[in-house]
Design a protein around this motif. Structure first.
Motif, PDB file in Angstrom:
ATOM      1  N   ILE A   1       0.828  -1.095  -0.189  1.00  0.00           N
ATOM      2  CA  ILE A   1      -0.053   0.077  -0.018  1.00  0.00           C
ATOM      3  C   ILE A   1       0.761   1.131  -0.050  1.00  0.00           C
ATOM      4  O   ILE A   1       0.803   2.309  -0.765  1.00  0.00           O
ATOM      5  CB  ILE A   1      -0.805  -0.037   1.226  1.00  0.00           C
ATOM      6  N   SER A   2       1.877   1.220   0.635  1.00  0.00           N
ATOM      7  CA  SER A   2       2.801   2.603   0.756  1.00  0.00           C
ATOM      8  C   SER A   2       3.677   2.490  -0.511  1.00  0.00           C
ATOM      9  O   SER A   2       3.759   3.714  -0.914  1.00  0.00           O
ATOM     10  CB  SER A   2       4.019   2.354   1.860  1.00  0.00           C
ATOM     11  N   ASP A   3       3.690   1.559  -1.271  1.00  0.00           N
ATOM     12  CA  ASP A   3       4.519   1.609  -2.564  1.00  0.00           C
ATOM     13  C   ASP A   3       3.421   2.223  -3.527  1.00  0.00           C
ATOM     14  O   ASP A   3       3.936   3.099  -4.346  1.00  0.00           O
ATOM     15  CB  ASP A   3       4.980   0.369  -3.098  1.00  0.00           C
ATOM     16  N   LEU A   4       2.205   1.774  -3.420  1.00  0.00           N
ATOM     17  CA  LEU A   4       1.266   2.265  -4.530  1.00  0.00           C
ATOM     18  C   LEU A   4       0.887   3.640  -4.167  1.00  0.00           C
ATOM     19  O   LEU A   4       0.917   4.474  -4.886  1.00  0.00           O
ATOM     20  CB  LEU A   4      -0.175   1.565  -4.245  1.00  0.00           C
ATOM     21  N   LEU A   5       0.893   4.203  -2.838  1.00  0.00           N
ATOM     22  CA  LEU A   5       0.741   5.613  -2.379  1.00  0.00           C
ATOM     23  C   LEU A   5       1.706   6.450  -2.952  1.00  0.00           C
ATOM     24  O   LEU A   5       1.485   7.551  -3.291  1.00  0.00           O
ATOM     25  CB  LEU A   5       0.357   5.733  -1.069  1.00  0.00           C
ATOM     26  N   LEU A   6       3.058   6.087  -2.921  1.00  0.00           N
ATOM     27  CA  LEU A   6       4.039   7.018  -3.056  1.00  0.00           C
ATOM     28  C   LEU A   6       4.946   6.765  -4.170  1.00  0.00           C
ATOM     29  O   LEU A   6       5.674   7.645  -4.479  1.00  0.00           O
ATOM     30  CB  LEU A   6       4.844   6.823  -1.699  1.00  0.00           C
ATOM     31  N   ARG A   7       4.857   5.584  -4.891  1.00  0.00           N
ATOM     32  CA  ARG A   7       5.786   5.463  -5.847  1.00  0.00           C
ATOM     33  C   ARG A   7       5.385   4.954  -7.370  1.00  0.00           C
ATOM     34  O   ARG A   7       5.432   5.504  -8.124  1.00  0.00           O
ATOM     35  CB  ARG A   7       6.749   4.342  -5.630  1.00  0.00           C
TER      36      ARG A   7
ATOM     37  N   PRO B   1       3.209   3.977 -10.650  1.00  0.00           N
ATOM     38  CA  PRO B   1       4.201   3.217 -11.293  1.00  0.00           C
ATOM     39  C   PRO B   1       5.379   3.535 -11.713  1.00  0.00           C
ATOM     40  O   PRO B   1       5.979   3.249 -12.658  1.00  0.00           O
ATOM     41  CB  PRO B   1       3.339   2.805 -12.651  1.00  0.00           C
ATOM     42  N   ASN B   2       5.972   4.762 -11.071  1.00  0.00           N
ATOM     43  CA  ASN B   2       7.138   5.219 -11.352  1.00  0.00           C
ATOM     44  C   ASN B   2       8.454   4.591 -10.862  1.00  0.00           C
ATOM     45  O   ASN B   2       8.285   3.590  -9.812  1.00  0.00           O
ATOM     46  CB  ASN B   2       7.164   6.809 -10.800  1.00  0.00           C
ATOM     47  N   ALA B   3       9.489   4.954 -11.323  1.00  0.00           N
ATOM     48  CA  ALA B   3      10.831   4.072 -10.751  1.00  0.00           C
ATOM     49  C   ALA B   3      11.099   4.403  -9.593  1.00  0.00           C
ATOM     50  O   ALA B   3      11.927   3.699  -8.643  1.00  0.00           O
ATOM     51  CB  ALA B   3      12.002   4.481 -11.762  1.00  0.00           C
ATOM     52  N   ASP B   4      10.831   5.940  -9.126  1.00  0.00           N
ATOM     53  CA  ASP B   4      11.262   6.256  -7.852  1.00  0.00           C
ATOM     54  C   ASP B   4      10.195   6.863  -7.191  1.00  0.00           C
ATOM     55  O   ASP B   4       8.959   7.442  -7.779  1.00  0.00           O
ATOM     56  CB  ASP B   4      12.208   7.423  -7.888  1.00  0.00           C
ATOM     57  N   ALA B   5      10.282   6.982  -5.780  1.00  0.00           N
ATOM     58  CA  ALA B   5       9.068   7.452  -4.924  1.00  0.00           C
ATOM     59  C   ALA B   5       8.852   9.015  -5.341  1.00  0.00           C
ATOM     60  O   ALA B   5       9.789   9.773  -5.301  1.00  0.00           O
ATOM     61  CB  ALA B   5       9.548   7.362  -3.465  1.00  0.00           C
ATOM     62  N   ILE B   6       7.533   9.373  -5.536  1.00  0.00           N
ATOM     63  CA  ILE B   6       7.206  10.746  -5.974  1.00  0.00           C
ATOM     64  C   ILE B   6       6.348  11.554  -4.824  1.00  0.00           C
ATOM     65  O   ILE B   6       6.193  12.780  -4.837  1.00  0.00           O
ATOM     66  CB  ILE B   6       6.629  10.901  -7.247  1.00  0.00           C
TER      67      ILE B   6
ATOM     68  N   SER C   1      -2.470  11.903  -6.197  1.00  0.00           N
ATOM     69  CA  SER C   1      -3.798  11.287  -6.413  1.00  0.00           C
ATOM     70  C   SER C   1      -4.170  10.020  -7.079  1.00  0.00           C
ATOM     71  O   SER C   1      -4.969   9.286  -6.907  1.00  0.00           O
ATOM     72  CB  SER C   1      -4.922  12.493  -7.309  1.00  0.00           C
ATOM     73  N   LEU C   2      -3.245   9.780  -8.115  1.00  0.00           N
ATOM     74  CA  LEU C   2      -2.956   8.418  -8.632  1.00  0.00           C
ATOM     75  C   LEU C   2      -2.788   7.325  -7.880  1.00  0.00           C
ATOM     76  O   LEU C   2      -3.636   6.414  -7.683  1.00  0.00           O
ATOM     77  CB  LEU C   2      -2.239   8.479  -9.818  1.00  0.00           C
ATOM     78  N   GLY C   3      -1.830   7.707  -6.953  1.00  0.00           N
ATOM     79  CA  GLY C   3      -1.247   6.840  -6.050  1.00  0.00           C
ATOM     80  C   GLY C   3      -2.439   6.295  -5.080  1.00  0.00           C
ATOM     81  O   GLY C   3      -2.590   5.240  -4.920  1.00  0.00           O
ATOM     82  N   LEU C   4      -3.084   7.606  -4.607  1.00  0.00           N
ATOM     83  CA  LEU C   4      -4.268   7.374  -3.542  1.00  0.00           C
ATOM     84  C   LEU C   4      -5.399   6.452  -4.279  1.00  0.00           C
ATOM     85  O   LEU C   4      -5.812   5.480  -3.318  1.00  0.00           O
ATOM     86  CB  LEU C   4      -4.607   8.776  -3.077  1.00  0.00           C
ATOM     87  N   GLY C   5      -5.673   6.817  -5.376  1.00  0.00           N
ATOM     88  CA  GLY C   5      -6.893   5.899  -6.175  1.00  0.00           C
ATOM     89  C   GLY C   5      -6.259   4.437  -6.369  1.00  0.00           C
ATOM     90  O   GLY C   5      -7.194   3.477  -5.957  1.00  0.00           O
TER      91      GLY C   5
END
Length: 439
Positions: free
Chosen positions: A143-149, A151-156, A160-164
């Motif tokens: 869940i943390s990876d989806l929220l914060l990274r 489908p990017n290579a690095d955490a951003i 809103s996309l990650g939250l969804g």
């Protein structure tokens, strides 16, 4: 103490959960870096993680203890607010979740899975299942990876996309885990105390295949190995000695006698619920004695007390109300010692590069969840407990490849696999302790 002893099992356990929660929060403000407690807590909640993440490195000592206490507080509020009954399964889920809050679970990433369980209960028109909510946190690092990274290579950072995506995946996780919990015991016949690991890990396997393998998105690398070197040797020992010592004092004040606890240690079969079968005071004594036993083992093998090692003390202790105790866990520990020594020698003879020493981080964590096989020791005796532990030792480091390092219940699932392999053989060829005694 008489009033406490006269409490119902559910109310007593909620009081105990409150004690643990308070202990972690108070400890946070006793840490040497207490001035950084809230900033460290935020770092833990706003960074990606895997099952090898050391929260002491990410958020400091105070931030880690504060996160553990506040996660416990969240679930205690849910238990009290929803008027959910507390029993041995609740004890298991609560202590396990708090333990994982030092290396995978935080106050932010628990909610999508919880909402998934809420959805399941609404669809089924059932009461809110707080136990299932706690077990839904087993894939929180994803869940943390989806929220914060993703489908990017690095955490951003939060977006809103990650939250969804995290919300949709969390609903799926909670719904599927809640549905699968009742079926899990059929897989291992009750011989794996980490029963929830079965649906949790299968969901994690599916999500890893769907979100990463199929989509062609690379998994982020695990944290660097040197991050595990941030330890709090003295602080963890003092904290555990105080908490477990207070539990023993509390048990004695409630009237627990040596013969009462000895009855647990020498039971002919596995005691599924200590509080309901032997009493609240025996449960509290087991928390203290079993906790000190676990602490002594990890000190003896020379493990560095980083956040993950602090967590696994409690991840192992979570079975204290489900029948685990020093009497049926020492064969599991012995099996790990024998497995390490034996395969170290074999690896040397074959020219291998042996890295799975007893105090290696992966093996120390693996032993924690091999503890879930204690019913094997209880029912078939110490020898088969050791055999089960050796088998667990051999398999536990291979399972993470299937879930990408995002499933916290890795070792519990390994224990279920060992049950699938071993229990049919034992049932066909071996007599239980009770059967041997009858003869």
């Amino acid at each position: 103490m008489k009033k406490i002893k006269n409490l119902s099992e559910s109310d007593f356990l909620k009081l105990f959960f409150g004690f643990l929660t308070a202990a972690f929060i108070i400890a946070a403000f006793c840490m040497p870096d207490r001035a950084d407690a809230f900033a460290g807590f935020w770092r833990i909640n706003s960074q990606t993680m895997k099952i090898t993440t050391n929260d002491f490195f990410v958020g400091g000592f105070a931030g880690t203890f504060l996160n553990m206490g506040l996660v416990g507080l969240c679930f205690l509020v849910l238990l009290v607010g929803l008027k959910a009954p507390a029993n041995n399964v609740t004890t298991f889920g609560f202590i396990l979740t708090v333990g994982f809050s030092s290396w995978g679970i935080n106050v932010v990433n628990i909610w999508p899975g919880i909402l998934g369980v809420v959805l399941f209960c609404l669809v089924k028109k059932e009461k809110m299942n707080v136990n299932a909510m706690m077990f839904s946190t087993g894939i929180c690092p994803l869940i943390s990876d989806l929220l914060l990274r993703y489908p990017n290579a690095d955490a951003i950072g939060f977006n809103s996309l990650g939250l969804g995506i995290a919300l949709v995946v969390g609903l799926f996780i909670g719904f599927m885990v809640a549905a699968g919990l009742s079926h899990a015991p059929a897989v291992h016949k009750g011989f794996d105390l980490y029963s929830a690991a079965v649906p949790v890990c299968f969901v994690a396997f599916f999500l890893n295949a769907t979100l990463y393998k199929t989509m062609g998105i690379d998994l982020p690398a695990a944290p660097a190995g040197d991050t595990l070197s941030v330890t709090l040797q003295t602080g963890v020992n003092i904290f555990c000695l105080v908490v477990f010592g207070l539990c023993i004092i509390g048990a004695l004040a409630m009237g627990c006698k040596v013969k009462d606890y000895w009855g647990l240690l020498t039971a002919d079969d596995h005691v599924a619920s200590v509080t309901s079968k032997l009493g609240k005071e025996v449960f509290l004594m087991n928390v203290g004695v079993f906790g000190l036993f676990i602490l002594a083992y990890y000190n003896l093998i020379g493990v560095g007390f980083n956040a993950a090692t602090l967590g696994i003390i409690f991840c192992m202790l979570c079975t204290c109300n489900s029948g685990s105790h020093p009497g049926n866990v020492w064969p599991i520990m012995a099996g790990y010692v024998i497995g390490t020594a034996g395969f170290s020698i074999l690896s040397g003879l074959l020219g291998g590069n042996f890295t799975l020493g007893l105090n290696a981080q992966a093996i120390a964590i693996g032993l924690c969840f091999a503890n879930g096989l204690s019913p094997v020791s209880s029912k078939y005796g110490w020898f088969w407990g050791m055999v089960a532990a050796i088998m667990h030792y051999l398999l536990v480091t291979s399972v993470p490849n299937m879930h990408g390092g995002y499933c916290l219940y890795n070792g519990g699932f390994t224990a279920a696999v060992i049950c699938v392999l071993l229990i049919p053989v034992l049932e066909k060829f071996c007599k239980t302790k009770a059967e041997r005694k009858a003869l």
